[in-house]
Design a protein around this motif. Structure first.
Motif, short mmCIF file in Angstrom:
data_model
loop_
_atom_site.label_atom_id
_atom_site.label_comp_id
_atom_site.label_asym_id
_atom_site.label_seq_id
_atom_site.Cartn_x
_atom_site.Cartn_y
_atom_site.Cartn_z
N GLY A 61 25.58 38.31 100.45
CA GLY A 61 26.24 37.54 99.41
C GLY A 61 26.62 38.31 98.17
O GLY A 61 27.41 37.83 97.36
N HIS A 62 26.10 39.54 98.02
CA HIS A 62 26.38 40.28 96.79
C HIS A 62 26.13 41.77 97.01
O HIS A 62 25.14 42.16 97.62
CB HIS A 62 25.48 39.78 95.65
N ILE A 63 27.06 42.61 96.52
CA ILE A 63 26.85 44.06 96.56
C ILE A 63 27.28 44.67 95.23
O ILE A 63 28.16 44.14 94.54
CB ILE A 63 27.59 44.73 97.73
N GLN A 64 26.65 45.79 94.89
CA GLN A 64 27.01 46.58 93.72
C GLN A 64 27.02 48.04 94.10
O GLN A 64 26.19 48.49 94.90
CB GLN A 64 26.01 46.38 92.57
N SER A 65 27.95 48.80 93.52
CA SER A 65 27.98 50.23 93.79
C SER A 65 28.84 50.92 92.74
O SER A 65 29.68 50.28 92.09
CB SER A 65 28.55 50.52 95.19
N THR A 66 28.62 52.22 92.56
CA THR A 66 29.48 53.06 91.72
C THR A 66 29.90 54.27 92.54
O THR A 66 29.05 54.97 93.10
CB THR A 66 28.74 53.52 90.45
N ILE A 67 31.20 54.49 92.64
CA ILE A 67 31.75 55.59 93.43
C ILE A 67 32.32 56.63 92.49
O ILE A 67 33.15 56.32 91.63
CB ILE A 67 32.83 55.08 94.40
N ASP A 68 31.89 57.87 92.64
CA ASP A 68 32.31 58.96 91.76
C ASP A 68 33.63 59.55 92.27
O ASP A 68 33.69 60.14 93.34
CB ASP A 68 31.23 60.04 91.73
N LEU A 69 34.69 59.37 91.47
CA LEU A 69 36.01 59.92 91.81
C LEU A 69 36.45 60.97 90.80
O LEU A 69 37.64 61.27 90.68
CB LEU A 69 37.05 58.80 91.88
N THR A 70 35.50 61.52 90.05
CA THR A 70 35.86 62.45 88.98
C THR A 70 36.56 63.70 89.49
O THR A 70 37.34 64.32 88.77
CB THR A 70 34.61 62.86 88.18
N ASN A 71 36.30 64.09 90.73
CA ASN A 71 36.92 65.30 91.27
C ASN A 71 38.24 65.03 91.98
O ASN A 71 38.88 65.96 92.50
CB ASN A 71 35.96 66.00 92.24
N GLU A 72 38.65 63.76 92.02
CA GLU A 72 39.92 63.41 92.66
C GLU A 72 41.06 63.48 91.64
O GLU A 72 40.85 63.32 90.45
CB GLU A 72 39.84 62.01 93.26
N SER A 73 42.26 63.72 92.14
CA SER A 73 43.42 63.82 91.26
C SER A 73 43.81 62.45 90.72
O SER A 73 43.42 61.41 91.26
CB SER A 73 44.60 64.44 92.02
N HIS A 74 44.59 62.44 89.66
CA HIS A 74 45.04 61.18 89.06
C HIS A 74 46.09 60.53 89.96
O HIS A 74 46.92 61.20 90.57
CB HIS A 74 45.60 61.43 87.67
N GLY A 75 46.03 59.22 90.03
CA GLY A 75 46.97 58.48 90.86
C GLY A 75 46.41 57.13 91.23
O GLY A 75 45.44 56.65 90.63
#
Length: 228
Positions: A194-208
């Protein structure tokens, strides 16, 4: 503190191409409405935030550009700010602009994020461009949606924050992020009913633009485009 009122550019989000030298300007804090407060689903008014110059002096007459994000999705309008006085190093400007929720396609009741972000192509530091705050969006009868489906998905400072409530989330779910070329750049399995939480690190990905998807028991729960 200086005060400036933004003008609105309809139909398209714009990027400034006019600066010949690098600048470093960012939104540092949401001011009004007060973060955490209630906002009507049909809000049509003014929002205010602090804009700070971390870089060299910017002369009177130059133009800055900004965008707004509602729950992680960029608004179909952008903002232009024409300076009526010099914007010097370490200056902080209290900036206000019109916001009309009727122009947005993803406004629903519940706890939602609203972000403002500068958008100059010559900005030398993209990590300090944006500030976000959560607001309790009220339905037409003035009651917030506290049961059923809710999702808060936004990308700030390179990190994609996810908080989804949905009765169809059962057991093991799969979070995936794709770039616009369709390449899978992140996936993770997460457990929750019924519920999920997460943080995904995209700091090394290019802008877009990136596409976030949440699947649970083979069923698509959420699909959202976000911009870094």
């Amino acid at each position: 503190m200086k005060k400036i009122l933004l003008s609105i550019i309809a139909l398209a989000f714009v990027i400034n191409l006019g600066f010949s030298q690098g600048i470093d300007v960012g939104v540092t804090a949401m001011i009004s409405p007060t973060p955490g407060s209630d906002m009507a689903m049909d809000f049509n008014g003014t929002m205010s935030f602090n804009l700070e110059n971390f870089g060299p002096n910017i002369p009177n007459g130059d133009t800055l550009y900004l965008g707004m994000y509602f729950d992680g999705v960029i608004a179909p309008v952008g903002y232009t700010l024409e300076l009526t006085s010099a914007f010097n190093t370490n200056d902080v400007i209290l900036t206000s602009g019109p916001v009309d929720f009727s122009l947005l396609s993803n406004v629903t009741a519940g706890l939602k994020s609203i972000c403002f972000r500068t958008a100059m192509i010559t900005d030398t530091d993209l990590t300090n461009d944006s500030a976000c705050a959560f607001y309790n969006i009220l339905s037409g009868n003035g009651i917030a949606s506290v049961l059923g489906e809710q999702s808060t998905i936004f990308l700030a400072n390179g990190r994609l924050k996810i908080d989804v409530t949905n009765a169809d989330i059962v057991g093991s779910s799969m979070l995936s992020v794709y770039n616009m070329a369709g390449t899978l750049i992140h996936s993770e399995e997460i457990n929750g009913d019924g519920h999920i939480q997460s943080t995904i690190d995209l700091t090394n990905e290019s802008h877009g633009v990136y596409i976030f998807r949440l699947l649970s028991d083979g069923k698509l729960i959420e699909s959202r485009k976000v911009m870094k």
